[in-house]
Design a protein around this motif. Structure first.
Motif, PDB file in Angstrom:
ATOM      1  N   LYS A  35       0.841  -1.205   0.000  1.00 40.10           N
ATOM      2  CA  LYS A  35       0.000   0.000   0.000  1.00 40.10           C
ATOM      3  C   LYS A  35       0.874   1.252   0.000  1.00 40.10           C
ATOM      4  N   GLN A  36       1.974   1.200   0.759  1.00 38.27           N
ATOM      5  CA  GLN A  36       2.886   2.345   0.799  1.00 38.27           C
ATOM      6  C   GLN A  36       3.563   2.545  -0.558  1.00 38.27           C
ATOM      7  N   ASN A  37       3.925   1.456  -1.211  1.00 39.73           N
ATOM      8  CA  ASN A  37       4.537   1.561  -2.540  1.00 39.73           C
ATOM      9  C   ASN A  37       3.573   2.180  -3.547  1.00 39.73           C
ATOM     10  N   VAL A  38       2.305   1.814  -3.452  1.00 38.23           N
ATOM     11  CA  VAL A  38       1.299   2.406  -4.342  1.00 38.23           C
ATOM     12  C   VAL A  38       1.206   3.911  -4.089  1.00 38.23           C
ATOM     13  N   GLN A  39       1.209   4.294  -2.814  1.00 40.82           N
ATOM     14  CA  GLN A  39       1.159   5.719  -2.475  1.00 40.82           C
ATOM     15  C   GLN A  39       2.374   6.465  -3.032  1.00 40.82           C
ATOM     16  N   ILE A  40       3.527   5.826  -2.947  1.00 43.71           N
ATOM     17  CA  ILE A  40       4.756   6.450  -3.453  1.00 43.71           C
ATOM     18  C   ILE A  40       4.669   6.664  -4.963  1.00 43.71           C
ATOM     19  N   VAL A  41       4.221   5.638  -5.684  1.00 39.94           N
ATOM     20  CA  VAL A  41       4.090   5.760  -7.138  1.00 39.94           C
ATOM     21  C   VAL A  41       3.093   6.858  -7.494  1.00 39.94           C
ATOM     22  N   ASN A  42       1.965   6.879  -6.782  1.00 46.51           N
ATOM     23  CA  ASN A  42       0.941   7.898  -7.064  1.00 46.51           C
ATOM     24  C   ASN A  42       1.448   9.307  -6.784  1.00 46.51           C
ATOM     25  N   ILE A  43       2.215   9.476  -5.687  1.00 43.49           N
ATOM     26  CA  ILE A  43       2.683  10.822  -5.338  1.00 43.49           C
ATOM     27  C   ILE A  43       3.823  11.254  -6.257  1.00 43.49           C
ATOM     28  N   ASP A  59      14.559  11.172 -13.203  1.00 45.28           N
ATOM     29  CA  ASP A  59      14.682  10.284 -12.042  1.00 45.28           C
ATOM     30  C   ASP A  59      13.315   9.901 -11.480  1.00 45.28           C
ATOM     31  N   ILE A  60      12.317  10.758 -11.689  1.00 42.33           N
ATOM     32  CA  ILE A  60      10.978  10.491 -11.160  1.00 42.33           C
ATOM     33  C   ILE A  60      10.416   9.223 -11.786  1.00 42.33           C
ATOM     34  N   LYS A  61      10.437   9.171 -13.128  1.00 42.73           N
ATOM     35  CA  LYS A  61       9.914   7.986 -13.830  1.00 42.73           C
ATOM     36  C   LYS A  61      10.708   6.744 -13.433  1.00 42.73           C
ATOM     37  N   GLY A  62      12.031   6.868 -13.320  1.00 40.46           N
ATOM     38  CA  GLY A  62      12.851   5.728 -12.942  1.00 40.46           C
ATOM     39  C   GLY A  62      12.482   5.181 -11.577  1.00 40.46           C
ATOM     40  N   GLN A  63      12.178   6.072 -10.636  1.00 37.10           N
ATOM     41  CA  GLN A  63      11.808   5.625  -9.306  1.00 37.10           C
ATOM     42  C   GLN A  63      10.423   4.987  -9.292  1.00 37.10           C
ATOM     43  N   MET A  64       9.527   5.507 -10.109  1.00 36.67           N
ATOM     44  CA  MET A  64       8.193   4.900 -10.225  1.00 36.67           C
ATOM     45  C   MET A  64       8.308   3.471 -10.751  1.00 36.67           C
ATOM     46  N   VAL A  65       9.132   3.287 -11.781  1.00 40.13           N
ATOM     47  CA  VAL A  65       9.331   1.959 -12.366  1.00 40.13           C
ATOM     48  C   VAL A  65       9.940   0.999 -11.342  1.00 40.13           C
ATOM     49  N   ALA A  66      10.945   1.482 -10.611  1.00 41.93           N
ATOM     50  CA  ALA A  66      11.620   0.633  -9.621  1.00 41.93           C
ATOM     51  C   ALA A  66      10.673   0.238  -8.488  1.00 41.93           C
ATOM     52  N   THR A  67       9.773   1.142  -8.103  1.00 45.02           N
ATOM     53  CA  THR A  67       8.872   0.877  -6.985  1.00 45.02           C
ATOM     54  C   THR A  67       7.805  -0.155  -7.339  1.00 45.02           C
ATOM     55  N   GLN A  94      -5.927  -1.594  -9.275  1.00 48.41           N
ATOM     56  CA  GLN A  94      -6.902  -0.504  -9.253  1.00 48.41           C
ATOM     57  C   GLN A  94      -6.549   0.593  -8.251  1.00 48.41           C
ATOM     58  N   ASN A  95      -5.589   0.318  -7.377  1.00 49.10           N
ATOM     59  CA  ASN A  95      -5.216   1.312  -6.368  1.00 49.10           C
ATOM     60  C   ASN A  95      -4.271   2.379  -6.918  1.00 49.10           C
ATOM     61  N   PHE A  96      -3.761   2.166  -8.137  1.00 47.41           N
ATOM     62  CA  PHE A  96      -2.892   3.173  -8.758  1.00 47.41           C
ATOM     63  C   PHE A  96      -3.759   4.238  -9.428  1.00 47.41           C
ATOM     64  N   SER A  97      -3.532   5.483  -9.062  1.00 47.72           N
ATOM     65  CA  SER A  97      -4.302   6.582  -9.670  1.00 47.72           C
ATOM     66  C   SER A  97      -3.654   7.074 -10.964  1.00 47.72           C
ATOM     67  N   CYS A  98      -2.375   6.772 -11.153  1.00 47.49           N
ATOM     68  CA  CYS A  98      -1.651   7.201 -12.360  1.00 47.49           C
ATOM     69  C   CYS A  98      -1.863   6.158 -13.458  1.00 47.49           C
ATOM     70  N   LYS A  99      -3.044   6.177 -14.059  1.00 44.45           N
ATOM     71  CA  LYS A  99      -3.463   5.135 -14.997  1.00 44.45           C
ATOM     72  C   LYS A  99      -2.555   5.029 -16.214  1.00 44.45           C
ATOM     73  N   ASN A 100      -2.145   6.156 -16.770  1.00 40.07           N
ATOM     74  CA  ASN A 100      -1.297   6.109 -17.968  1.00 40.07           C
ATOM     75  C   ASN A 100       0.023   5.402 -17.683  1.00 40.07           C
ATOM     76  N   PHE A 101       0.599   5.693 -16.515  1.00 41.19           N
ATOM     77  CA  PHE A 101       1.877   5.065 -16.153  1.00 41.19           C
ATOM     78  C   PHE A 101       1.707   3.567 -15.972  1.00 41.19           C
ATOM     79  N   ILE A 102       0.703   3.153 -15.189  1.00 42.52           N
ATOM     80  CA  ILE A 102       0.573   1.726 -14.885  1.00 42.52           C
ATOM     81  C   ILE A 102       0.194   0.941 -16.133  1.00 42.52           C
ATOM     82  N   GLU A 103      -0.581   1.543 -17.026  1.00 38.41           N
ATOM     83  CA  GLU A 103      -0.913   0.863 -18.279  1.00 38.41           C
ATOM     84  C   GLU A 103       0.343   0.659 -19.126  1.00 38.41           C
TER      85      GLU A 103
END
Length: 364
Positions: free
Chosen positions: A74-82, A111-119, A174-183
């Motif tokens: 859940k924390q990782n999802v929050q990190i990706v969303n933020i 670096d933002i996108k890279g961290q999202m991918v890593a998380t 479904q918990n990811f709000s950044c739909k374009n990224f997760i898709e």
């Protein structure tokens, strides 16, 4: 913002960009001050990414998919969303600032996108591994039946895959709000799942005529299963959707389905051989329909299907073809020892396709 390992809120991220905008407005009266301010903003971006990296979890709790999402997940999802919120804020900042000197911040923002991918990577990796484990169970089902089937039943492993992906989509994705990224991250995963399916489907043996109909139905069900990840397949005003977004891999799946029903003489004349469907996949599928006297490649090595599948995933097309060549040579040697007068009808076609593949995949 990051005290106590907490993930910043949307409001706090908005507050960062309010402060940044104010600083840029104040410093815009003097060029050197403006450049210095932009450098400090770049440091802020890097610091934000570092703090998110430190807050992200990469242990077993972050990768499990057998139960409901853990607190770490859940924390990782929050990190990706933020991080996605932060990226959006940065894009708006650069777009709204009438000074080209801020464009350098987009470079810092990589670096933002890279961290999202890593998380998100531990979760997606677990989904891939679980899907492969499900495909391995296909070899326990009976595909050797002959005859015609009016309505092929859905294989048990496909039912398990659909149930699994439906749960993953509902409980985790479904918990990811950044739909374009997760898709965008799910597309490579869908491609891997298709390649896993085709690898194992081509190795199923024996494959009778009724079993082939069942396997063809499984191909259609795979499309439905992946729609649980990618959404409906089609086209919208913004472009392709669903499986159409992974064009070449989707084309491979459709081509493999048609190849299942090909007659012996059709394989050699198939125009998509080598360009759409690899020669090794075609050869594996043909061997699955051969009499038992033609050994499977893994059998000549004394391997199980799981070990052979792992080997195939780690080697290139030429190495695969050379291993299959060993299987054909083993058959020829056995036939000569038995003083057989004729080879099985499939052998000349297998040999021709093998040679064609080796010619195409010559060592450079």
């Amino acid at each position: 913002m990051f005290s106590g390992n907490l993930v910043p809120s949307h409001e706090e991220v908005s507050g960062i960009f309010t402060t940044i905008n104010n600083e840029l407005n104040v410093s815009s009266v003097e060029d050197r001050l403006f450049v210095a301010t932009v450098k400090n903003i770049g440091k802020t971006i890097k610091l934000f990414c570092v703090k998110c990296e430190q807050a992200a979890k990469a242990d077993a709790d972050a990768s499990q998919i057998v139960a409901y999402p853990t607190e770490a997940q859940k924390q990782n999802v929050q990190i990706v969303n933020i991080l996605a919120d932060f990226q959006d804020g940065l894009n708006r900042l650069v777009g709204d600032t009438n000074n080209k000197k801020v464009d350098v911040l987009l470079e810092e923002g990589k670096d933002i996108k890279g961290q999202m991918v890593a998380t998100v990577a531990p979760l997606l990796s677990s989904i891939e591994d679980a899907s492969e484990a499900i495909f391995l169970t296909a070899h326990k089902e009976d595909f050797g039946q002959e005859g015609e089937v009016k309505q092929p039943t859905t294989s048990l492993y496909i039912k398990e895959l659909q149930s699994f992906l439906e749960r993953i989509s509902k409980d985790f994705l479904q918990n990811f709000s950044c739909k374009n990224f997760i898709e965008a991250e799910l597309r490579p995963l869908a491609e891997k799942i298709i390649h896993q399916f085709i690898l194992h489907a081509s190795l199923i043996r024996p494959l009778g005529s009724a079993g082939a109909q069942k396997l063809g139905s499984d191909c259609a069900q795979i499309e439905f299963s992946l729609s649980l990840l990618l959404g409906p397949t089609g086209y919208s005003s913004s472009g392709p959707t669903g499986l159409n977004t992974i064009g070449s891999t989707y084309q491979l799946l459709r081509a493999f389905r048609s190849m299942i029903f090909m007659k012996l003489e059709d394989f050699q004349a198939y125009t998509g051989l080598g360009s759409i469907v690899p020669h090794s996949v075609c050869l594996h599928l043909m061997i699955s329909r051969c009499p038992e006297v033609m050994p499977s490649p893994q059998a000549t090595l004394g391997w199980g299907v799981a070990r052979y599948a792992r080997w195939l995933q780690k080697h290139d097309e030429r190495e695969k073809l050379l291993l299959i060549q060993g299987s054909l040579e083993s058959y020829v040697a056995a036939a000569r020892n038995k003083k057989e007068k004729n080879y099985i009808p499939e052998y000349p076609v297998l040999l021709s396709i093998l040679q064609q593949g080796l010619d195409v995949n010559q060592l450079e």
